[in-house]
Design a protein around this motif. Structure first.
Motif, mmCIF file in Angstrom:
data_model
loop_
_atom_site.group_PDB
_atom_site.id
_atom_site.type_symbol
_atom_site.label_atom_id
_atom_site.label_comp_id
_atom_site.label_asym_id
_atom_site.label_seq_id
_atom_site.Cartn_x
_atom_site.Cartn_y
_atom_site.Cartn_z
ATOM 1 N N ILE A 342 0.843 -1.211 0.000
ATOM 2 C CA ILE A 342 0.000 0.000 0.000
ATOM 3 C C ILE A 342 0.873 1.255 0.000
ATOM 4 O O ILE A 342 0.589 2.222 -0.723
ATOM 5 C CB ILE A 342 -0.948 -0.009 1.216
ATOM 6 N N LYS A 343 1.945 1.242 0.788
ATOM 7 C CA LYS A 343 2.817 2.419 0.883
ATOM 8 C C LYS A 343 3.451 2.762 -0.453
ATOM 9 O O LYS A 343 3.590 3.942 -0.816
ATOM 10 C CB LYS A 343 3.910 2.175 1.922
ATOM 11 N N TYR A 344 3.846 1.738 -1.223
ATOM 12 C CA TYR A 344 4.636 1.979 -2.427
ATOM 13 C C TYR A 344 3.843 1.773 -3.724
ATOM 14 O O TYR A 344 4.433 1.614 -4.783
ATOM 15 C CB TYR A 344 5.887 1.088 -2.416
ATOM 16 N N PRO A 373 14.706 -2.370 -7.696
ATOM 17 C CA PRO A 373 15.831 -2.773 -8.538
ATOM 18 C C PRO A 373 16.409 -4.111 -8.079
ATOM 19 O O PRO A 373 16.344 -4.452 -6.889
ATOM 20 C CB PRO A 373 16.852 -1.640 -8.334
ATOM 21 N N ALA A 374 16.974 -4.873 -9.008
ATOM 22 C CA ALA A 374 17.536 -6.187 -8.678
ATOM 23 C C ALA A 374 18.610 -6.076 -7.608
ATOM 24 O O ALA A 374 18.749 -6.952 -6.748
ATOM 25 C CB ALA A 374 18.100 -6.840 -9.939
ATOM 26 N N SER A 375 19.387 -4.975 -7.637
ATOM 27 C CA SER A 375 20.485 -4.790 -6.688
ATOM 28 C C SER A 375 19.990 -4.573 -5.260
ATOM 29 O O SER A 375 20.755 -4.719 -4.306
ATOM 30 C CB SER A 375 21.350 -3.599 -7.101
ATOM 31 N N GLN A 386 14.818 1.674 3.510
ATOM 32 C CA GLN A 386 13.626 2.122 2.798
ATOM 33 C C GLN A 386 14.007 2.517 1.381
ATOM 34 O O GLN A 386 14.987 3.240 1.173
ATOM 35 C CB GLN A 386 12.983 3.314 3.514
ATOM 36 N N LEU A 387 13.229 2.027 0.444
ATOM 37 C CA LEU A 387 13.473 2.320 -0.959
ATOM 38 C C LEU A 387 12.652 3.537 -1.375
ATOM 39 O O LEU A 387 11.467 3.635 -1.085
ATOM 40 C CB LEU A 387 13.082 1.108 -1.813
ATOM 41 N N GLY A 388 13.291 4.466 -2.030
ATOM 42 C CA GLY A 388 12.578 5.629 -2.557
ATOM 43 C C GLY A 388 12.007 6.524 -1.479
ATOM 44 O O GLY A 388 10.928 7.088 -1.650
ATOM 45 N N ASN A 389 12.730 6.634 -0.359
ATOM 46 C CA ASN A 389 12.257 7.515 0.714
ATOM 47 C C ASN A 389 13.426 8.321 1.279
ATOM 48 O O ASN A 389 13.713 8.254 2.480
ATOM 49 C CB ASN A 389 11.589 6.690 1.818
ATOM 50 N N PRO A 390 14.146 9.065 0.425
ATOM 51 C CA PRO A 390 15.307 9.817 0.913
ATOM 52 C C PRO A 390 14.931 10.894 1.909
ATOM 53 O O PRO A 390 15.743 11.297 2.738
ATOM 54 C CB PRO A 390 15.903 10.415 -0.365
ATOM 55 N N VAL A 422 11.266 -2.864 -11.838
ATOM 56 C CA VAL A 422 11.125 -1.430 -11.617
ATOM 57 C C VAL A 422 10.052 -0.867 -12.553
ATOM 58 O O VAL A 422 10.053 -1.121 -13.756
ATOM 59 C CB VAL A 422 12.470 -0.708 -11.839
ATOM 60 N N GLY A 423 9.134 -0.117 -11.980
ATOM 61 C CA GLY A 423 8.069 0.513 -12.757
ATOM 62 C C GLY A 423 6.870 -0.360 -13.019
ATOM 63 O O GLY A 423 5.836 0.119 -13.507
#
Length: 581
Positions: A342-344, A373-375, A386-390, A422-423
């Motif tokens: 839900i968050k992402y 991303p695979a990495s 956290q991904l995409g939360n700078p 991704v995407g």
């Protein structure tokens, strides 16, 4: 410089210890070789000289054995310089006796000469391994044992004996050189051992420092979490009370936003608590056979409002699958998966379904979110990642949800993972053992909840050292027409009860009280005075030791902050259990 000198002294001590450790094998070899030499040379007519020489060898052997016993009796308290000299002197004395034999029993008889040469060469060569730890000790034996024989060969002044003497000298020198190389290897081995021991000691020290820092962090987090939960608990209960008063008030929307903010803070604190409980190994898996469909539908229904707030739809694919797992822990894994989805996910839907894989069931949570991303597909399961939360938006949590899911998966021995593009979105999964439908337990559904004992006219004893929490709980209980006796400790509670002459129907106690006392102690004291009154512990602690203590008390444990509904249901269940008993 001081460290080097200390290491060199330590190496010397080890060399001394090795000389005495190897001594029994040396003495056995000396006794056997000397007896063999006397036997083979007995026919030469030098029986008196041979017996006297053998007696001298055996007396020296006994002296060396006594010296070894005296050395061993000292244990680690010995002077390495003194005992190294003792070892060298006794070894030199043995070499002199063998050198004496090389002269006294020398003969031009080929058989006698060959016998004497072989025995002396064997003694010189055999001493290399037993004295390799200290070249001077080896030289102290090899030189006096061989040089008299070499000199005697040269004394004959013939080509044969000159060659024999030169070959014997070369043999001795080669063995001394070989012994020196062995000594260097032994010293290097000792040096590495002690350097490794120092390194291990340093690493142990650093590990201790790191553990202390970790414990300090845990204590700080526990204290901060407990202190934060107190006002959050009061906010939860006061907002629940206000909702009844402001049901049709224009300010209800503002109250809803306050409640939403409170829920967000509660979720963050609960994530910290779950993480602490896992780190404290305070969670025990209790697997059993369950149907997955009711569990998945219940989770989806509970999170539907959260998804609808972002215009997302949660769908659960139909399944008749059964699993063998701990339903409570599996539910926590799946809740974290769906909440993360839900968050992402900004648009689209979330699909929850099951896929059979041999004797296992893979439960999958698909979303149409930003993807990973695979990495980063392994990193997302780490703490606080956290991904995409700078910007560290707290609305997206602390980065503990997937870590908790991964840790619970390890606890349950369930495979945890993610496939993502991704995407396009992500698919998080947990693989559970297939269950047996014939072993399912009958469970009442939430819609068919058991009878709740009404709280009207009941008396609840509340023990909490926080004034605000006592006031908020009292306010909530009063609205349910339930009397409240509030106190900050058990002694005060007893005095109030005795003065009023009333017995409580249930006890609610905070775990952490003043003066290093606990709610468990307070409840035990009250039950000892008043009888077996049903009780529940409230705790906002995240400290592993506190969680263990509370869990081992045998009392029902509720974690702060809890809502008014949870409090009411818990009290009703407690009083119902008392009525049944």
């Amino acid at each position: 410089m001081k460290a080097n000198s200390t290491l060199e002294a330590t190496i010397l001590r080890e060399q001394t210890k090795l000389l005495f450790e190897h001594l029994p094998f040396v003495l056995y070899g000396v006794m056997a070789s000397s007896a063999g030499l006397v036997t083979l040379l007995w026919h030469t007519g030098q029986s008196t000289e041979l017996l006297l020489w053998l007696l001298a060898v055996y007396l020296l052997t006994a002296l060396r054995w006594l010296a070894r016993r005296r050395f061993n009796a000292l244990g680690t308290h010995f002077d390495e310089q003194h005992w190294l000299q003792v070892a060298i002197q006794l070894t030199a004395a043995s070499g002199i006796l063998w050198g004496f034999a090389g002269v006294v029993f020398f003969s031009t008889n080929p058989v006698v000469l060959m016998t004497l040469t072989i025995f002396l060469a064997a003694m010189v060569a055999g001493a290399v391994s037993s004295h390799a730890c200290h070249t001077p000790a080896y030289a102290a034996f090899a030189l006096p044992a061989s040089l008299p024989f070499i000199a005697r060969c040269l004394w004959e002044n013939t080509t044969f004996y000159w060659v024999l003497g030169a070959a014997s000298l070369a043999f001795v020198l080669i063995n001394i050189h070989y012994g020196r190389n062995l000594q260097n290897m032994v010293i290097q081995s000792i040096r590495l051992r002690f350097q490794n021991a120092e390194l291990v000691s340093e690493l142990t020290l650093q590990k201790g420092v790191a553990e202390q820092a970790s414990m300090a962090k845990t204590r700080f987090l526990a204290a901060a979490s407990h202190d934060l939960r107190q006002p959050v608990q009061a906010i939860e209960l006061l907002v629940d009370a206000l909702r009844e008063d402001l049901a049709n008030h224009p300010s209800k929307g503002l109250l809803d936003r306050i409640q939403q903010a409170g829920h967000g803070l509660r979720n963050l604190l609960n994530a910290l608590l779950d993480s602490a409980k896992i780190n404290a190994a305070a969670i025990t898996a209790k697997p059993r056979h369950i149907q997955l469909a009711p569990l998945l539908k219940r989770i989806a229904n509970d999170l539907a409002a959260q998804a609808q707030h972002k215009s997302l739809d949660i769908r659960v694919a139909q399944t008749k699958a059964c699993a063998y797992t701990d339903p409570a822990l599996l539910e926590l894994i799946l809740r974290n998966y769906i909440e993360n989805a839900i968050k992402y996910t900004n648009e689209g839907r979330i699909l929850v379904g099951c896929r059979k894989q041999g004797k296992h069931i893979r439960i999958e949570v698909h979303d149409t979110g930003i993807g990973i991303p695979a990495s980063a597909q392994e990193t997302v399961f780490q703490e606080f990642y956290q991904l995409g939360n700078p910007e560290r938006d707290k609305a997206k949590g602390l980065g503990l949800g997937l870590y908790i899911a991964y840790s619970l998966g390890k606890l349950l021995n369930h495979d945890i993972g993610v496939n993502s593009t991704v995407g396009e979105g992500s698919m998080f999964y947990v693989t559970v053992p297939q269950g047996d439908a014939s072993h399912l337990l009958d469970e009442p559904s939430r819609a068919q909840a058991s009878y709740k004992t009404p709280l009207t006219g009941k008396t609840v004893l509340l023990i909490d050292d926080d004034d605000l929490v006592r006031a908020s709980v009292t306010e909530m209980l009063n609205r349910w027409q339930c009397s409240t006796i509030a106190a900050e400790d058990a002694e005060t509670a007893l005095r109030i009860l005795m003065a009023r002459g009333r017995m409580p129907d249930a006890i609610v106690a905070d775990y952490r009280l003043r003066n290093n006392s606990t709610g468990v102690q307070a409840i035990k004291l009250l039950q000892g005075q008043l009888g077996n009154i049903p009780a529940v512990i409230l705790t906002g602690d995240t400290a592993p030791s506190r969680i263990h203590e509370a869990k081992s008390s045998g009392l029902m444990i509720l974690h702060k902050p809890l809502s008014g509904v949870q409090l009411r249901d818990t009290l009703s269940d407690l009083m119902a259990s008392k009525a049944i008993s």
